[in-house]
Write a protein that holds these residues in place. Structure first.
Motif, mmCIF file in Angstrom:
data_model
loop_
_atom_site.group_PDB
_atom_site.id
_atom_site.type_symbol
_atom_site.label_atom_id
_atom_site.label_comp_id
_atom_site.label_asym_id
_atom_site.label_seq_id
_atom_site.Cartn_x
_atom_site.Cartn_y
_atom_site.Cartn_z
ATOM 1 N N GLU A 25 6.843 -20.501 126.690
ATOM 2 C CA GLU A 25 7.633 -20.468 125.459
ATOM 3 C C GLU A 25 6.862 -19.830 124.300
ATOM 4 O O GLU A 25 7.452 -19.416 123.317
ATOM 5 N N PHE A 26 5.541 -19.741 124.433
ATOM 6 C CA PHE A 26 4.712 -19.121 123.400
ATOM 7 C C PHE A 26 4.524 -17.619 123.617
ATOM 8 O O PHE A 26 3.876 -16.957 122.823
ATOM 9 N N PHE A 27 5.079 -17.099 124.701
ATOM 10 C CA PHE A 27 4.947 -15.674 124.995
ATOM 11 C C PHE A 27 5.983 -14.869 124.220
ATOM 12 O O PHE A 27 7.103 -15.323 124.006
ATOM 13 N N THR A 28 5.596 -13.677 123.812
ATOM 14 C CA THR A 28 6.557 -12.774 123.185
ATOM 15 C C THR A 28 7.550 -12.300 124.243
ATOM 16 O O THR A 28 7.320 -12.477 125.446
ATOM 17 N N ASP A 29 8.640 -11.697 123.800
ATOM 18 C CA ASP A 29 9.628 -11.187 124.756
ATOM 19 C C ASP A 29 9.007 -10.185 125.719
ATOM 20 O O ASP A 29 9.274 -10.215 126.917
ATOM 21 N N ARG A 30 8.178 -9.285 125.193
ATOM 22 C CA ARG A 30 7.525 -8.278 126.055
ATOM 23 C C ARG A 30 6.585 -8.943 127.064
ATOM 24 O O ARG A 30 6.503 -8.530 128.206
ATOM 25 N N ALA A 31 5.871 -9.962 126.625
ATOM 26 C CA ALA A 31 4.951 -10.668 127.523
ATOM 27 C C ALA A 31 5.728 -11.392 128.622
ATOM 28 O O ALA A 31 5.345 -11.355 129.794
ATOM 29 N N ARG A 32 6.834 -12.027 128.254
ATOM 30 C CA ARG A 32 7.677 -12.678 129.268
ATOM 31 C C ARG A 32 8.215 -11.640 130.242
ATOM 32 O O ARG A 32 8.245 -11.879 131.446
ATOM 33 N N HIS A 33 8.620 -10.492 129.702
ATOM 34 C CA HIS A 33 9.111 -9.416 130.562
ATOM 35 C C HIS A 33 8.032 -8.986 131.549
ATOM 36 O O HIS A 33 8.299 -8.767 132.723
ATOM 37 N N ALA A 34 6.797 -8.863 131.080
ATOM 38 C CA ALA A 34 5.693 -8.461 131.954
ATOM 39 C C ALA A 34 5.461 -9.492 133.060
ATOM 40 O O ALA A 34 5.199 -9.124 134.214
ATOM 41 N N VAL A 35 5.572 -10.778 132.729
ATOM 42 C CA VAL A 35 5.382 -11.827 133.728
ATOM 43 C C VAL A 35 6.510 -11.776 134.764
ATOM 44 O O VAL A 35 6.267 -11.857 135.968
ATOM 45 N N VAL A 36 7.744 -11.604 134.298
ATOM 46 C CA VAL A 36 8.878 -11.471 135.228
ATOM 47 C C VAL A 36 8.697 -10.221 136.093
ATOM 48 O O VAL A 36 8.935 -10.247 137.298
ATOM 49 N N GLN A 37 8.240 -9.148 135.467
ATOM 50 C CA GLN A 37 7.989 -7.903 136.196
ATOM 51 C C GLN A 37 6.928 -8.123 137.279
ATOM 52 O O GLN A 37 7.036 -7.576 138.375
ATOM 53 N N SER A 38 5.922 -8.936 136.992
ATOM 54 C CA SER A 38 4.883 -9.213 137.989
ATOM 55 C C SER A 38 5.469 -9.983 139.173
ATOM 56 O O SER A 38 5.111 -9.726 140.324
ATOM 57 N N GLN A 39 6.393 -10.894 138.901
ATOM 58 C CA GLN A 39 7.074 -11.610 139.980
ATOM 59 C C GLN A 39 7.900 -10.638 140.815
ATOM 60 O O GLN A 39 7.866 -10.691 142.054
ATOM 61 N N ILE A 50 1.707 -14.473 143.555
ATOM 62 C CA ILE A 50 1.515 -13.587 142.412
ATOM 63 C C ILE A 50 0.043 -13.670 142.038
ATOM 64 O O ILE A 50 -0.455 -14.722 141.630
ATOM 65 N N GLY A 51 -0.648 -12.550 142.222
ATOM 66 C CA GLY A 51 -2.058 -12.477 141.893
ATOM 67 C C GLY A 51 -2.269 -11.657 140.634
ATOM 68 O O GLY A 51 -1.314 -11.130 140.041
ATOM 69 N N THR A 52 -3.518 -11.510 140.251
ATOM 70 C CA THR A 52 -3.812 -10.709 139.072
ATOM 71 C C THR A 52 -3.402 -9.255 139.286
ATOM 72 O O THR A 52 -3.074 -8.565 138.322
ATOM 73 N N GLU A 53 -3.382 -8.809 140.534
ATOM 74 C CA GLU A 53 -2.918 -7.455 140.825
ATOM 75 C C GLU A 53 -1.448 -7.285 140.457
ATOM 76 O O GLU A 53 -1.044 -6.245 139.949
ATOM 77 N N HIS A 54 -0.653 -8.330 140.678
ATOM 78 C CA HIS A 54 0.762 -8.282 140.309
ATOM 79 C C HIS A 54 0.926 -8.387 138.793
ATOM 80 O O HIS A 54 1.808 -7.741 138.218
ATOM 81 N N LEU A 55 0.072 -9.209 138.152
ATOM 82 C CA LEU A 55 0.098 -9.271 136.687
ATOM 83 C C LEU A 55 -0.198 -7.901 136.102
ATOM 84 O O LEU A 55 0.465 -7.458 135.157
ATOM 85 N N LEU A 56 -1.181 -7.207 136.687
ATOM 86 C CA LEU A 56 -1.516 -5.861 136.230
ATOM 87 C C LEU A 56 -0.315 -4.930 136.378
ATOM 88 O O LEU A 56 0.024 -4.183 135.455
ATOM 89 N N LEU A 57 0.353 -4.989 137.521
ATOM 90 C CA LEU A 57 1.528 -4.145 137.737
ATOM 91 C C LEU A 57 2.627 -4.473 136.724
ATOM 92 O O LEU A 57 3.293 -3.571 136.211
ATOM 93 N N GLY A 58 2.802 -5.751 136.436
ATOM 94 C CA GLY A 58 3.797 -6.147 135.441
ATOM 95 C C GLY A 58 3.466 -5.614 134.061
ATOM 96 O O GLY A 58 4.354 -5.185 133.316
ATOM 97 N N LEU A 59 2.189 -5.622 133.725
ATOM 98 C CA LEU A 59 1.762 -5.109 132.413
ATOM 99 C C LEU A 59 1.952 -3.597 132.333
ATOM 100 O O LEU A 59 2.460 -3.082 131.340
ATOM 101 N N VAL A 60 1.542 -2.885 133.371
ATOM 102 C CA VAL A 60 1.685 -1.422 133.375
ATOM 103 C C VAL A 60 3.159 -1.035 133.335
ATOM 104 O O VAL A 60 3.534 -0.050 132.696
ATOM 105 N N GLY A 61 3.996 -1.824 133.986
ATOM 106 C CA GLY A 61 5.419 -1.512 134.072
ATOM 107 C C GLY A 61 6.244 -1.920 132.870
ATOM 108 O O GLY A 61 7.446 -1.688 132.840
ATOM 109 N N THR A 62 5.616 -2.528 131.874
ATOM 110 C CA THR A 62 6.341 -2.959 130.680
ATOM 111 C C THR A 62 6.181 -1.901 129.591
ATOM 112 O O THR A 62 5.106 -1.725 129.034
ATOM 113 N N ASP A 63 7.273 -1.187 129.343
ATOM 114 C CA ASP A 63 7.266 -0.126 128.337
ATOM 115 C C ASP A 63 7.169 -0.699 126.927
ATOM 116 O O ASP A 63 7.560 -1.835 126.676
#
Length: 181
Positions: free
Chosen positions: A3-17, A28-41
Motif C-alpha cells: 500500500e506504500f508503493f507508488t502506482d508505477r512501483a505496484r505496476h513493476a511488481v505485477v509485471q514481475s509476477q 518470483i526472484g530478483t531476476e523477475h523483479l528486474l524484468l518488471g522494473l525494466v518493463g515499466t515505462d
C-alpha cells in the motif's frame, strides 16, 4: 507493505509476477523483479536501467539462460497442478471457467511465491526509501533495494549484461537526488 508503493512501483511488481508466469516459473526472484522494473515505462528505475543498456528482451534471455544453467526448469507450476489433479481437481477446467466468466487470464495458478532473495530486496526497499526521506516507495527504491540486498539472480543478470551494480546505484541516486555529478 504494498500500500506504500507508488502506482508505477505496484505496476513493476505485477509485471514481475507476469514475467515469472510467462517464463513458466513458479517463483518470483530478483531476476523477475528486474524484468518488471525494466518493463515499466516512464519509471525512474526503468529509465535508468535502459540508459545503462538494459533492454527487456535481452534481460529476459539472460534470465532464462542463467536459470537454465543453474538447473532451474520452467515448470509452469505443473507439480502443484499434478497434486491437485491427484485429488480430482481439474485446474485447467477452473481456468477455462474463470476465463469465460471474468475474462482471459483472470485466473492464474499457481501464483508464484517470492524467493528469499526477492523478499530481502523488497524489505530493503523500505530502508532505501527511508534513507532518502520518502514514505512512499517508487521503482527507484525497489531497484536500490535489490542492489543493496546484494544477492539474487537479478544481480547475475545485470552482470551478464555488463552493468556495474555500483555505477547503476550511483546513477539511480543521482536521478532521485537531482545530483548530476
Amino acid at each position: 507493505m504494498f500500500e506504500f508503493f507508488t502506482d508505477r512501483a505496484r505496476h513493476a511488481v505485477v509485471q514481475s509476477q507476469d514475467e515469472a508466469i510467462a517464463l513458466g516459473h513458479d517463483f518470483i526472484g530478483t531476476e523477475h523483479l528486474l524484468l518488471g522494473l525494466v518493463g515499466t515505462d516512464q519509471s525512474t528505475a526503468g529509465d535508468v536501467l535502459r540508459e545503462q543498456g538494459v533492454e527487456l528482451t535481452r534481460a529476459r534471455e539472460e534470465t532464462v539462460r542463467i536459470l537454465e544453467a543453474a538447473g532451474i526448469a520452467a515448470t509452469g507450476g505443473q507439480p502443484a497442478k499434478d497434486a491437485l489433479s491427484s485429488l480430482g481437481i481439474d485446474v485447467e477446467e477452473i481456468q477455462r471457467q474463470a476465463d469465460n466468466n471474468f475474462g482471459p487470464g483472470a485466473f492464474q495458478y499457481p501464483r508464484p511465491a517470492y524467493t528469499p532473495d526477492a523478499k530481502k530486496a523488497l524489505e530493503q526497499t523500505l530502508s532505501e526509501a527511508q534513507a532518502l526521506g520518502k514514505d512512499r516507495f517508487g521503482t527507484e527504491h525497489i531497484l536500490l533495494g535489490m542492489l543493496a540486498a546484494g544477492e539474487g539472480r537479478g544481480l547475475d543478470v545485470l552482470a551478464a549484461l555488463e552493468v556495474d551494480a555500483d555505477a547503476l546505484r550511483e546513477a539511480v541516486l543521482a536521478r532521485v537526488t537531482g545530483d548530476a555529478s
